[in-house]
Design a protein around this motif. Structure first.
Motif, PDB file in Angstrom:
ATOM      1  N   HIS A  56      36.047  32.134  42.390  1.00 57.75           N
ATOM      2  CA  HIS A  56      35.272  31.595  43.504  1.00 57.75           C
ATOM      3  C   HIS A  56      33.797  31.368  43.129  1.00 57.75           C
ATOM      4  O   HIS A  56      33.403  31.583  41.978  1.00 57.75           O
ATOM      5  N   ASP A  57      32.992  30.973  44.116  1.00 55.19           N
ATOM      6  CA  ASP A  57      31.603  30.528  43.871  1.00 55.19           C
ATOM      7  C   ASP A  57      30.745  31.615  43.211  1.00 55.19           C
ATOM      8  O   ASP A  57      30.890  32.808  43.505  1.00 55.19           O
ATOM      9  N   ASN A  58      29.817  31.169  42.378  1.00 54.80           N
ATOM     10  CA  ASN A  58      28.766  32.034  41.810  1.00 54.80           C
ATOM     11  C   ASN A  58      29.349  33.202  41.017  1.00 54.80           C
ATOM     12  O   ASN A  58      29.109  34.376  41.329  1.00 54.80           O
ATOM     13  N   VAL A  59      30.121  32.884  40.019  1.00 53.46           N
ATOM     14  CA  VAL A  59      30.696  33.930  39.158  1.00 53.46           C
ATOM     15  C   VAL A  59      30.311  33.643  37.715  1.00 53.46           C
ATOM     16  O   VAL A  59      30.380  32.493  37.257  1.00 53.46           O
ATOM     17  N   TYR A  60      29.881  34.692  37.013  1.00 51.72           N
ATOM     18  CA  TYR A  60      29.535  34.564  35.592  1.00 51.72           C
ATOM     19  C   TYR A  60      30.539  35.366  34.769  1.00 51.72           C
ATOM     20  O   TYR A  60      30.676  36.573  34.960  1.00 51.72           O
ATOM     21  N   ILE A  61      31.213  34.691  33.841  1.00 52.73           N
ATOM     22  CA  ILE A  61      32.145  35.372  32.933  1.00 52.73           C
ATOM     23  C   ILE A  61      31.415  35.519  31.602  1.00 52.73           C
ATOM     24  O   ILE A  61      31.194  34.527  30.899  1.00 52.73           O
ATOM     25  N   SER A  62      31.039  36.730  31.238  1.00 56.81           N
ATOM     26  CA  SER A  62      30.177  36.959  30.076  1.00 56.81           C
ATOM     27  C   SER A  62      30.945  36.876  28.752  1.00 56.81           C
ATOM     28  O   SER A  62      32.165  36.721  28.730  1.00 56.81           O
ATOM     29  N   MET A  63      30.171  37.063  27.682  1.00 58.90           N
ATOM     30  CA  MET A  63      30.752  36.906  26.343  1.00 58.90           C
ATOM     31  C   MET A  63      31.879  37.910  26.097  1.00 58.90           C
ATOM     32  O   MET A  63      31.816  39.071  26.505  1.00 58.90           O
ATOM     33  N   ASN A  64      32.913  37.397  25.447  1.00 58.39           N
ATOM     34  CA  ASN A  64      34.085  38.205  25.055  1.00 58.39           C
ATOM     35  C   ASN A  64      34.835  38.839  26.223  1.00 58.39           C
ATOM     36  O   ASN A  64      35.624  39.760  26.011  1.00 58.39           O
ATOM     37  N   ALA A  65      34.559  38.389  27.433  1.00 57.97           N
ATOM     38  CA  ALA A  65      35.347  38.878  28.577  1.00 57.97           C
ATOM     39  C   ALA A  65      36.677  38.138  28.601  1.00 57.97           C
ATOM     40  O   ALA A  65      36.787  37.012  28.096  1.00 57.97           O
ATOM     41  N   THR A  66      37.698  38.797  29.144  1.00 57.61           N
ATOM     42  CA  THR A  66      39.016  38.181  29.253  1.00 57.61           C
ATOM     43  C   THR A  66      39.505  38.323  30.691  1.00 57.61           C
ATOM     44  O   THR A  66      39.458  39.419  31.248  1.00 57.61           O
ATOM     45  N   VAL A  67      39.936  37.207  31.252  1.00 61.66           N
ATOM     46  CA  VAL A  67      40.522  37.239  32.598  1.00 61.66           C
ATOM     47  C   VAL A  67      42.020  37.013  32.438  1.00 61.66           C
ATOM     48  O   VAL A  67      42.451  35.990  31.904  1.00 61.66           O
ATOM     49  N   MET A  68      42.795  37.991  32.854  1.00 58.29           N
ATOM     50  CA  MET A  68      44.249  37.951  32.668  1.00 58.29           C
ATOM     51  C   MET A  68      44.925  37.167  33.799  1.00 58.29           C
ATOM     52  O   MET A  68      44.291  36.861  34.811  1.00 58.29           O
ATOM     53  N   PRO A  69      46.227  36.859  33.647  1.00 58.56           N
ATOM     54  CA  PRO A  69      46.920  36.023  34.646  1.00 58.56           C
ATOM     55  C   PRO A  69      46.966  36.658  36.032  1.00 58.56           C
ATOM     56  O   PRO A  69      46.904  37.881  36.181  1.00 58.56           O
ATOM     57  N   ASN A  70      47.132  35.781  37.042  1.00 58.68           N
ATOM     58  CA  ASN A  70      47.311  36.200  38.435  1.00 58.68           C
ATOM     59  C   ASN A  70      46.105  36.916  39.000  1.00 58.68           C
ATOM     60  O   ASN A  70      46.242  37.864  39.767  1.00 58.68           O
ATOM     61  N   VAL A  71      44.922  36.508  38.600  1.00 61.33           N
ATOM     62  CA  VAL A  71      43.696  37.178  39.046  1.00 61.33           C
ATOM     63  C   VAL A  71      42.878  36.231  39.923  1.00 61.33           C
ATOM     64  O   VAL A  71      42.759  35.042  39.616  1.00 61.33           O
ATOM     65  N   GLU A  72      42.360  36.767  41.012  1.00 64.00           N
ATOM     66  CA  GLU A  72      41.438  36.021  41.869  1.00 64.00           C
ATOM     67  C   GLU A  72      40.109  36.773  41.873  1.00 64.00           C
ATOM     68  O   GLU A  72      40.071  37.972  42.177  1.00 64.00           O
ATOM     69  N   ILE A  73      39.051  36.088  41.501  1.00 58.13           N
ATOM     70  CA  ILE A  73      37.727  36.707  41.475  1.00 58.13           C
ATOM     71  C   ILE A  73      36.928  36.166  42.652  1.00 58.13           C
ATOM     72  O   ILE A  73      36.748  34.950  42.789  1.00 58.13           O
ATOM     73  N   GLY A  74      36.456  37.067  43.508  1.00 57.42           N
ATOM     74  CA  GLY A  74      35.717  36.677  44.708  1.00 57.42           C
ATOM     75  C   GLY A  74      34.352  36.097  44.371  1.00 57.42           C
ATOM     76  O   GLY A  74      33.895  36.173  43.218  1.00 57.42           O
ATOM     77  N   LYS A  75      33.678  35.563  45.376  1.00 56.89           N
ATOM     78  CA  LYS A  75      32.384  34.922  45.121  1.00 56.89           C
ATOM     79  C   LYS A  75      31.309  35.971  44.809  1.00 56.89           C
ATOM     80  O   LYS A  75      31.424  37.135  45.209  1.00 56.89           O
ATOM     81  N   ASN A  76      30.262  35.541  44.108  1.00 57.30           N
ATOM     82  CA  ASN A  76      29.131  36.400  43.736  1.00 57.30           C
ATOM     83  C   ASN A  76      29.579  37.598  42.904  1.00 57.30           C
ATOM     84  O   ASN A  76      29.516  38.753  43.352  1.00 57.30           O
ATOM     85  N   CYS A  77      30.051  37.339  41.700  1.00 54.14           N
ATOM     86  CA  CYS A  77      30.496  38.415  40.816  1.00 54.14           C
ATOM     87  C   CYS A  77      29.986  38.166  39.395  1.00 54.14           C
ATOM     88  O   CYS A  77      29.778  37.023  38.987  1.00 54.14           O
ATOM     89  N   ILE A  78      29.782  39.263  38.668  1.00 51.72           N
ATOM     90  CA  ILE A  78      29.480  39.172  37.243  1.00 51.72           C
ATOM     91  C   ILE A  78      30.552  39.955  36.494  1.00 51.72           C
ATOM     92  O   ILE A  78      30.788  41.134  36.798  1.00 51.72           O
ATOM     93  N   ILE A  79      31.194  39.289  35.553  1.00 48.41           N
ATOM     94  CA  ILE A  79      32.174  39.952  34.696  1.00 48.41           C
ATOM     95  C   ILE A  79      31.429  40.275  33.398  1.00 48.41           C
ATOM     96  O   ILE A  79      31.074  39.370  32.639  1.00 48.41           O
ATOM     97  N   SER A  80      31.168  41.542  33.155  1.00 56.05           N
ATOM     98  CA  SER A  80      30.310  41.944  32.043  1.00 56.05           C
ATOM     99  C   SER A  80      30.962  41.651  30.691  1.00 56.05           C
ATOM    100  O   SER A  80      32.178  41.449  30.594  1.00 56.05           O
ATOM    101  N   ALA A  81      30.123  41.697  29.659  1.00 57.11           N
ATOM    102  CA  ALA A  81      30.599  41.405  28.306  1.00 57.11           C
ATOM    103  C   ALA A  81      31.750  42.328  27.922  1.00 57.11           C
ATOM    104  O   ALA A  81      31.692  43.534  28.141  1.00 57.11           O
ATOM    105  N   GLY A  82      32.793  41.724  27.377  1.00 58.49           N
ATOM    106  CA  GLY A  82      33.922  42.502  26.873  1.00 58.49           C
ATOM    107  C   GLY A  82      34.881  43.016  27.929  1.00 58.49           C
ATOM    108  O   GLY A  82      35.894  43.638  27.591  1.00 58.49           O
ATOM    109  N   ALA A  83      34.606  42.746  29.199  1.00 57.22           N
ATOM    110  CA  ALA A  83      35.497  43.254  30.260  1.00 57.22           C
ATOM    111  C   ALA A  83      36.863  42.571  30.183  1.00 57.22           C
ATOM    112  O   ALA A  83      36.967  41.411  29.788  1.00 57.22           O
TER     113      ALA A  83
END
Lengths: 77, 198
Positions: free
Chosen positions: B97-124
């Motif tokens: 969703h809106d305003n999300v930053y996926i940082s370096m080396n982060a991985t988002v796995m299947p079937n995931v919904e990320i809400g608005k205004n989130c930061i996914i930190s490095a390596g997460a």
């Protein structure tokens, strides 16, 4: 006021919140403490602090924070 | 790799800016959806890109990964040849969703919904849904902070930073950064060019 002081002391008990006037400007509280204080205020008082209110002078003292909380509460009513 | 995926990956490689890459993905309908103001870093188009939806102002670092399938059934089938796992591949879309930053080396796995205004930190490694206004870190990713608090912190510290053009660092700004570093670490002197001493 005492409720806010107690809340602030739960984050960092070593700071003289009653008298300190430069919590942000003078670097009295570090980044992590600020994040915890901001979160505690937002959650305990159920307020959303808009971007224009996120400035050092609104967090430099307990008194300034209380005024900010009161402003936000009045806005919400 | 399919020809279409290879073609789009080469085209992405030739686009310099992340915003330009996101615009390309949007214009060519490569992803399932791309909102306004997105930034896309990776040069390689992920497999099954149509299973990825980016809403507005989503930034994906060039070393981040968004995964929308797994091949575990293929592996397990070889472990247990007599078992029936159905398809060798399992799909799982990702919606950000809106305003999300996926940082370096982060991985988002299947079937995931990320809400608005989130930061996914490095390596997460994000294995489950993320509620809005969250900062997450670790593997599996856990909530470690609030987005609005971090935004407030950066906003009130704005005066401590020096403005400069991205990727062009003037000497005085570099020196200002070193001064702040020395102050933070209580150091009076740091050798700037170690090679000169040898």
């Amino acid at each position: 006021m005492q409720q806010l002081i107690n809340l602030l002391k739960s984050v960092n008990p070593n700071i003289d919140y009653e008298n300190e006037k430069g919590l942000i400007s003078d670097g009295v509280i570090d980044s992590l403490s600020f994040v915890m204080i901001f979160t505690a205020i937002a959650e305990n008082y159920g307020i959303e602090i808009p971007l224009e209110e996120m400035k050092p002078e609104n967090f430099d003292s307990a008194d300034a924070m209380l005024k900010l909380i009161e402003r936000m509460n009045n806005k919400g009513q | 790799m399919t020809l279409r995926r290879a073609y789009h990956s080469i085209r992405l490689l030739l686009i310099r800016s992340e915003s330009g890459r996101a615009e390309y993905l949007k214009k060519k309908h490569v992803l399932g959806g791309v909102g306004v103001g997105c930034r896309w870093g990776p040069w390689l188009v992920p497999l099954y890109p149509e299973l990825i939806i980016l809403h507005d102002n989503v930034c994906v670092h060039k070393s981040a990964h968004i995964v929308v399938h797994d091949m575990m059934n293929n592996f397990l089938q070889r472990c247990a040849p007599k078992a029936d796992f159905g398809s060798i591949e399992v799909l799982g879309p990702v919606e950000i969703h809106d305003n999300v930053y996926i940082s370096m080396n982060a991985t988002v796995m299947p079937n995931v919904e990320i809400g608005k205004n989130c930061i996914i930190s490095a390596g997460a490694v994000v294995t489950g849904d993320i509620a809005e206004n969250s900062i997450v870190a670790g593997n599996p990713a856990k909530v470690v902070g609030r987005f609005d608090a971090y935004l407030a912190l950066r906003h009130i510290n704005a005066s401590k930073n020096r403005i400069f053009q991205n990727q062009h660092l003037p000497a005085d700004v570099a020196e200002y950064a070193w001064d702040a570093f020395r102050k933070k670490h209580n150091r009076t002197n740091i050798e700037r060019d170690m090679s000169c001493n040898s």
